[in-house]
Write a protein that holds these residues in place. Structure first.
Motif, short mmCIF file in Angstrom:
data_model
loop_
_atom_site.label_atom_id
_atom_site.label_comp_id
_atom_site.label_asym_id
_atom_site.label_seq_id
_atom_site.Cartn_x
_atom_site.Cartn_y
_atom_site.Cartn_z
N ALA A 44 1.13 -1.45 -0.10
CA ALA A 44 -0.20 0.63 0.18
C ALA A 44 0.91 1.04 0.13
CB ALA A 44 -0.92 0.20 1.49
N GLY A 45 1.91 1.10 0.04
CA GLY A 45 3.54 2.49 0.40
C GLY A 45 4.02 2.40 1.29
N TYR A 46 3.64 1.86 2.37
CA TYR A 46 4.09 2.10 3.53
C TYR A 46 5.52 1.53 4.07
CZ TYR A 46 0.20 2.95 5.95
OH TYR A 46 -1.34 3.35 5.99
N SER A 47 6.58 2.11 4.48
CA SER A 47 8.15 2.24 4.58
C SER A 47 7.87 0.75 5.34
CB SER A 47 8.91 3.45 6.00
OG SER A 47 8.31 3.20 6.71
N ILE A 48 8.82 0.51 6.04
CA ILE A 48 9.01 -0.71 6.33
C ILE A 48 8.37 -0.53 8.16
CG2 ILE A 48 11.49 -0.99 6.40
CD1 ILE A 48 9.51 -4.32 6.50
N GLU A 49 9.09 0.00 8.19
CA GLU A 49 9.19 0.26 9.96
C GLU A 49 7.58 0.93 10.24
OE1 GLU A 49 11.67 2.30 8.05
OE2 GLU A 49 13.39 1.12 8.69
N ASN A 50 6.85 1.65 9.20
CA ASN A 50 5.54 2.09 9.63
C ASN A 50 4.52 0.92 9.29
OD1 ASN A 50 6.40 4.35 10.41
ND2 ASN A 50 5.75 5.51 7.77
N ALA A 51 4.85 -0.28 8.29
CA ALA A 51 3.86 -1.34 8.16
C ALA A 51 4.03 -1.85 8.90
CB ALA A 51 4.63 -1.99 7.16
N PHE A 52 4.84 -2.05 10.04
CA PHE A 52 5.14 -3.02 11.46
C PHE A 52 4.32 -2.32 12.82
CE2 PHE A 52 8.61 -5.79 10.07
CZ PHE A 52 8.32 -6.95 10.65
N VAL A 53 4.39 -0.81 12.47
CA VAL A 53 3.32 0.14 13.01
C VAL A 53 2.10 -0.15 12.91
CG1 VAL A 53 2.80 2.57 14.10
CG2 VAL A 53 5.28 1.66 13.34
N GLU A 54 1.52 -0.36 11.52
CA GLU A 54 0.39 -0.09 11.39
C GLU A 54 -0.51 -1.66 11.50
OE1 GLU A 54 -2.11 1.55 9.67
OE2 GLU A 54 -0.39 3.40 10.48
N SER A 55 0.17 -2.39 11.28
CA SER A 55 0.31 -3.96 12.05
C SER A 55 -0.34 -4.36 13.11
CB SER A 55 1.28 -5.03 11.28
OG SER A 55 2.45 -5.18 12.35
N LYS A 56 0.03 -3.99 13.94
CA LYS A 56 -0.12 -3.87 15.21
C LYS A 56 -1.76 -3.43 15.59
CE LYS A 56 -0.10 -0.32 18.34
NZ LYS A 56 0.24 0.60 19.54
N ARG A 57 -2.09 -2.39 14.53
CA ARG A 57 -3.37 -2.32 14.60
C ARG A 57 -4.33 -3.47 14.16
NH1 ARG A 57 -3.22 4.10 12.86
NH2 ARG A 57 -1.57 4.87 14.20
N ASP A 58 -3.79 -4.26 13.73
CA ASP A 58 -4.19 -5.33 12.43
C ASP A 58 -4.53 -6.23 13.32
OD1 ASP A 58 -4.95 -3.55 10.30
OD2 ASP A 58 -2.90 -4.63 9.65
N MET A 59 -3.23 -6.69 14.20
CA MET A 59 -3.07 -7.78 15.64
C MET A 59 -4.18 -7.07 16.48
SD MET A 59 -1.73 -10.07 13.87
CE MET A 59 -2.31 -9.15 11.71
N GLU A 60 -4.05 -6.09 16.82
CA GLU A 60 -5.81 -5.49 17.59
C GLU A 60 -6.97 -6.03 17.15
OE1 GLU A 60 -4.27 -1.59 18.56
OE2 GLU A 60 -3.17 -1.91 19.78
N LEU A 61 -7.33 -5.98 16.25
CA LEU A 61 -8.17 -6.43 15.74
C LEU A 61 -8.80 -7.91 16.07
CD1 LEU A 61 -9.46 -3.38 13.20
CD2 LEU A 61 -9.97 -3.48 15.09
N LEU A 62 -7.59 -8.39 15.16
CA LEU A 62 -7.52 -9.65 15.40
C LEU A 62 -7.94 -10.55 16.04
CD1 LEU A 62 -7.71 -12.21 12.91
CD2 LEU A 62 -5.64 -11.68 12.24
N TYR A 63 -6.15 -10.29 17.30
CA TYR A 63 -6.65 -11.37 18.52
C TYR A 63 -6.29 -10.32 20.40
CZ TYR A 63 -3.71 -14.24 14.96
OH TYR A 63 -3.70 -15.13 14.30
N GLY A 64 -6.58 -8.98 19.58
CA GLY A 64 -6.80 -8.58 20.68
C GLY A 64 -5.72 -7.72 21.67
N ALA A 65 -6.28 -6.65 22.43
CA ALA A 65 -5.37 -5.94 22.83
C ALA A 65 -4.27 -6.61 23.48
CB ALA A 65 -6.03 -4.56 22.86
N LYS A 66 -4.68 -7.49 24.37
CA LYS A 66 -3.72 -8.49 25.32
C LYS A 66 -3.04 -9.62 24.92
CE LYS A 66 -6.79 -6.49 29.27
NZ LYS A 66 -7.60 -7.22 30.26
N SER A 67 -2.96 -9.84 23.70
CA SER A 67 -2.14 -10.95 22.46
C SER A 67 -1.12 -11.06 23.28
CB SER A 67 -3.06 -11.02 21.13
OG SER A 67 -2.90 -10.26 21.02
N ASP A 68 -0.17 -11.80 23.01
CA ASP A 68 0.85 -12.41 22.71
C ASP A 68 1.62 -10.96 22.03
OD1 ASP A 68 1.37 -13.49 25.23
OD2 ASP A 68 1.81 -15.40 24.26
N ILE A 69 1.13 -10.99 20.65
CA ILE A 69 1.75 -10.32 19.26
C ILE A 69 1.33 -8.62 19.28
CG2 ILE A 69 -0.33 -10.81 18.23
CD1 ILE A 69 3.07 -10.97 16.87
#
Length: 208
Positions: A44-69
């Motif tokens: 989508a055009g993000y840098s690799i660092e920002n891509a990891f930051v954005e992935s955290k939000r996706d994982m919060e939706l997928l596994y919950g804010a208290k998940s290990d990931i």
């Protein structure tokens, strides 16, 4: 009971090891989904660092804010704010989890970043390798699930037999528990049982 009570410590250590292996497998699955999200963000055009930051939000939706990931991605995001190299943060993530796949990815990522490699292609290959490994582990679990249940049942059979005979024939085991030679014999039997239990656990827990 006094002699065998230290065995509780060994059992607790064994259970802790099994729990760590289970968590290691779960975090591997979650990491695969996280880097898949990273891959999508890169495209989508993000840098690799920002891509990891954005992935955290996706994982919060997928596994919950208290998940290990999410917990580990939070550490990565905080490290990036402190100008810590991403590859070091990913390697520390894998080291803390004891997951060799994450550590291997961090090492490949470090080399590719230094030499200007194609990050999108590297992440796609990583997703493929991890997905294949997870599929193999699931196939093994399906194939040996019946044998694992049989092993659990066989491990409990001696105790059920002793309990049944003790109830149906009181005093039957007195000769084995109220004299020196009987105690020695049953202690040897207990040691053999413990060794057999450890062997059965080793057989039915196959790592890939």
């Amino acid at each position: 009971m006094a002699v065998l009570s230290p065995g509780i410590i060994l059992w607790a250590i064994l259970q802790k090891h099994i729990d760590k292996a289970r968590k290691r497998r779960i975090i591997g699955i979650q990491f695969r989904d996280a880097i898949y999200s990273v891959l999508t963000n890169l495209k989508a055009g993000y840098s690799i660092e920002n891509a990891f930051v954005e992935s955290k939000r996706d994982m919060e939706l997928l596994y919950g804010a208290k998940s290990d990931i999410v917990y580990h991605l939070n550490i990565i995001c905080k490290g990036l704010k402190n100008n810590i190299p991403l590859e070091k943060l990913i390697y520390a993530f894998g080291r803390d989890c004891g997951n060799s796949d994450i550590q291997d990815f961090a090492m490949v990522f470090r080399v590719a970043k230094r030499n200007g490699g194609n990050m999108t292609e590297i992440i796609e290959r990583t997703i493929g390798v991890i997905s294949q490994k997870i599929s193999v582990e699931k196939e093994i679990d399906v194939l040996i699930s019946a044998k694992r249940l049989e092993a659990r049942i066989m491990n409990m059979v001696p105790f059920f037999i002793i309990f049944y005979i003790s109830i149906s024939s009181p005093g039957f085991f007195d000769v084995l528990y109220h004299n020196f030679f009987g105690i020695v014999l049953m202690s040897i039997c207990m040691a053999i049982y413990i060794v057999a239990y450890l062997i059965s656990e080793k057989i039915v827990n196959i790592s890939v």
